[in-house]
Design a protein around this motif. Structure first.
Motif, PDB file in Angstrom:
ATOM      1  N   GLY A  53     -30.777 -32.839  22.724  1.00  0.00           N
ATOM      2  CA  GLY A  53     -29.650 -32.119  23.300  1.00  0.00           C
ATOM      3  C   GLY A  53     -28.347 -32.597  22.677  1.00  0.00           C
ATOM      4  N   HIS A  90     -40.003 -29.211  22.418  1.00  0.00           N
ATOM      5  CA  HIS A  90     -40.223 -30.325  23.337  1.00  0.00           C
ATOM      6  C   HIS A  90     -40.328 -29.753  24.756  1.00  0.00           C
ATOM      7  CE1 HIS A  90     -39.295 -33.951  25.687  1.00  0.00           C
ATOM      8  NE2 HIS A  90     -39.618 -34.651  24.615  1.00  0.00           N
ATOM      9  N   TYR A 117     -39.212 -30.707  27.548  1.00  0.00           N
ATOM     10  CA  TYR A 117     -38.001 -30.840  28.358  1.00  0.00           C
ATOM     11  C   TYR A 117     -36.751 -30.395  27.601  1.00  0.00           C
ATOM     12  CZ  TYR A 117     -41.318 -33.836  30.789  1.00  0.00           C
ATOM     13  OH  TYR A 117     -42.442 -34.319  31.404  1.00  0.00           O
ATOM     14  N   TYR A 118     -36.670 -30.710  26.320  1.00  0.00           N
ATOM     15  CA  TYR A 118     -35.478 -30.412  25.532  1.00  0.00           C
ATOM     16  C   TYR A 118     -35.598 -29.098  24.764  1.00  0.00           C
ATOM     17  CZ  TYR A 118     -34.432 -35.225  26.668  1.00  0.00           C
ATOM     18  OH  TYR A 118     -34.199 -36.399  27.356  1.00  0.00           O
ATOM     19  N   GLY A 119     -36.730 -28.449  24.863  1.00  0.00           N
ATOM     20  CA  GLY A 119     -36.909 -27.193  24.157  1.00  0.00           C
ATOM     21  C   GLY A 119     -36.766 -27.366  22.654  1.00  0.00           C
ATOM     22  N   TRP A 125     -33.888 -28.053  21.272  1.00  0.00           N
ATOM     23  CA  TRP A 125     -32.610 -28.746  21.095  1.00  0.00           C
ATOM     24  C   TRP A 125     -32.821 -30.244  20.890  1.00  0.00           C
ATOM     25  CZ3 TRP A 125     -29.455 -25.048  20.030  1.00  0.00           C
ATOM     26  CH2 TRP A 125     -29.654 -23.803  20.608  1.00  0.00           C
ATOM     27  N   HIS A 126     -33.344 -30.595  19.736  1.00  0.00           N
ATOM     28  CA  HIS A 126     -33.567 -32.001  19.406  1.00  0.00           C
ATOM     29  C   HIS A 126     -33.755 -32.117  17.901  1.00  0.00           C
ATOM     30  CE1 HIS A 126     -38.000 -31.570  18.730  1.00  0.00           C
ATOM     31  NE2 HIS A 126     -37.796 -30.514  19.505  1.00  0.00           N
ATOM     32  N   VAL A 176     -36.743 -22.632  27.434  1.00  0.00           N
ATOM     33  CA  VAL A 176     -37.148 -24.030  27.653  1.00  0.00           C
ATOM     34  C   VAL A 176     -36.008 -24.965  27.256  1.00  0.00           C
ATOM     35  CG1 VAL A 176     -38.836 -25.820  27.131  1.00  0.00           C
ATOM     36  CG2 VAL A 176     -39.544 -23.419  27.199  1.00  0.00           C
ATOM     37  N   GLY A 177     -35.594 -25.825  28.166  1.00  0.00           N
ATOM     38  CA  GLY A 177     -34.540 -26.795  27.858  1.00  0.00           C
ATOM     39  C   GLY A 177     -33.192 -26.188  27.581  1.00  0.00           C
ATOM     40  N   GLU A 233     -30.629 -25.943  29.247  1.00  0.00           N
ATOM     41  CA  GLU A 233     -29.504 -26.762  29.714  1.00  0.00           C
ATOM     42  C   GLU A 233     -29.121 -27.848  28.704  1.00  0.00           C
ATOM     43  OE1 GLU A 233     -33.232 -28.577  31.656  1.00  0.00           O
ATOM     44  OE2 GLU A 233     -32.524 -26.642  30.912  1.00  0.00           O
ATOM     45  N   HIS A 234     -29.971 -28.074  27.709  1.00  0.00           N
ATOM     46  CA  HIS A 234     -29.700 -29.080  26.688  1.00  0.00           C
ATOM     47  C   HIS A 234     -29.178 -28.470  25.385  1.00  0.00           C
ATOM     48  CE1 HIS A 234     -31.566 -32.124  29.178  1.00  0.00           C
ATOM     49  NE2 HIS A 234     -32.635 -31.365  29.318  1.00  0.00           N
TER      50      HIS A 234
END
Length: 230
Positions: free
Chosen positions: A48, A120, A122-124, A126-127, A203-204, A206-207
């Motif tokens: 994120g 990911h 949780y982070y979709g 965005w990593h 997915v994710g 918000e990140h």
């Protein structure tokens, strides 16, 4: 470092502003050439917006020279490597390129997505992975959580339907079409806010990267394409 737990390395990574991204043990068959003395690989990167502020405040971010994010990553990870008696490894600087995506899938519950990026749970999308440390010790590395890909239960397939020029499809990624769009006036939204297909994934969400981070990475992508085809 003999007998050190992997959390010791994770803590050292966190102190730089980067985020630990898991670890893996190399198989004996992989321990050849530059990896002959390496048993454990510990990944470092961003998730994120975590890690972005550290880079944005760095001298590399404002010195006006080329490849600021890569130079920042190299400075931090090479410093960590010296402190820990490890080998610094990077996903950039090739070809040839090191198998970071394969390592990532062994270190974390990440999976390939329809648009090619690793997703990911949780982070979709965005990593990112900025580098790794190769250690001669075999550290106590926990197995990644057995979490299946969120793409398996996604019926919308929004990432394949949202690109305004259809650069993503079941057949793959049409880089030339994508680049042409980004260089046009119509590509202003993607350049300012980040890839529309990437943003379409729920997915994710918000990140998702902020505008400064997204715009920086899109500009870096375009510069890389221009260099690659020079």
């Amino acid at each position: 470092m003999t007998g050190a737990e992997v959390e010791t390395v994770f803590s050292a990574i966190r102190r730089t502003g980067l985020v630990p991204r898991g670890a893996l043990i190399l198989e004996e068959s992989e321990r050849a050439g530059e990896f002959a003395d390496i048993r454990t690989i510990v990944l470092a990167g961003m998730v994120g917006r975590d890690g972005w502020e550290a880079f944005a405040a760095s001298p590399e971010a404002s010195d006006g020279l080329a490849d600021p994010l890569d130079r920042w990553s190299r400075r931090l990870i090479e410093s960590l490597a010296r402190d820990l008696g490890a080998k610094a490894l990077f996903p950039f600087g090739g070809p040839p390129f090191l198998p970071f995506q394969q390592w990532a899938q062994r270190a974390e519950p990440v999976h390939s997505s329809p648009i090619g990026l690793l997703i990911h749970p949780y982070y979709g999308l965005w990593h990112s992975y900025r580098g790794a440390l190769g250690l001669s010790e075999e550290l106590a590395v926990p197995d990644p959580a057995p979490i299946s890909s969120p793409c398996e239960t996604c019926s919308g397939r929004w990432c394949l339907k949202t690109c305004p020029v259809g650069a993503f499809s079941e057949a793959g990624y049409d880089v030339a079409v994508c680049v042409g769009h980004l260089k046009s006036t119509a590509g202003g939204d993607c350049m300012a806010e980040g890839c529309r297909a990437r943003r379409a994934c729920p997915v994710g969400a918000e990140h998702a990267y902020g505008p400064e981070q997204a715009s920086f990475l899109m500009r870096a992508f375009l510069r890389g394409q221009d260099v690659g085809h020079a």
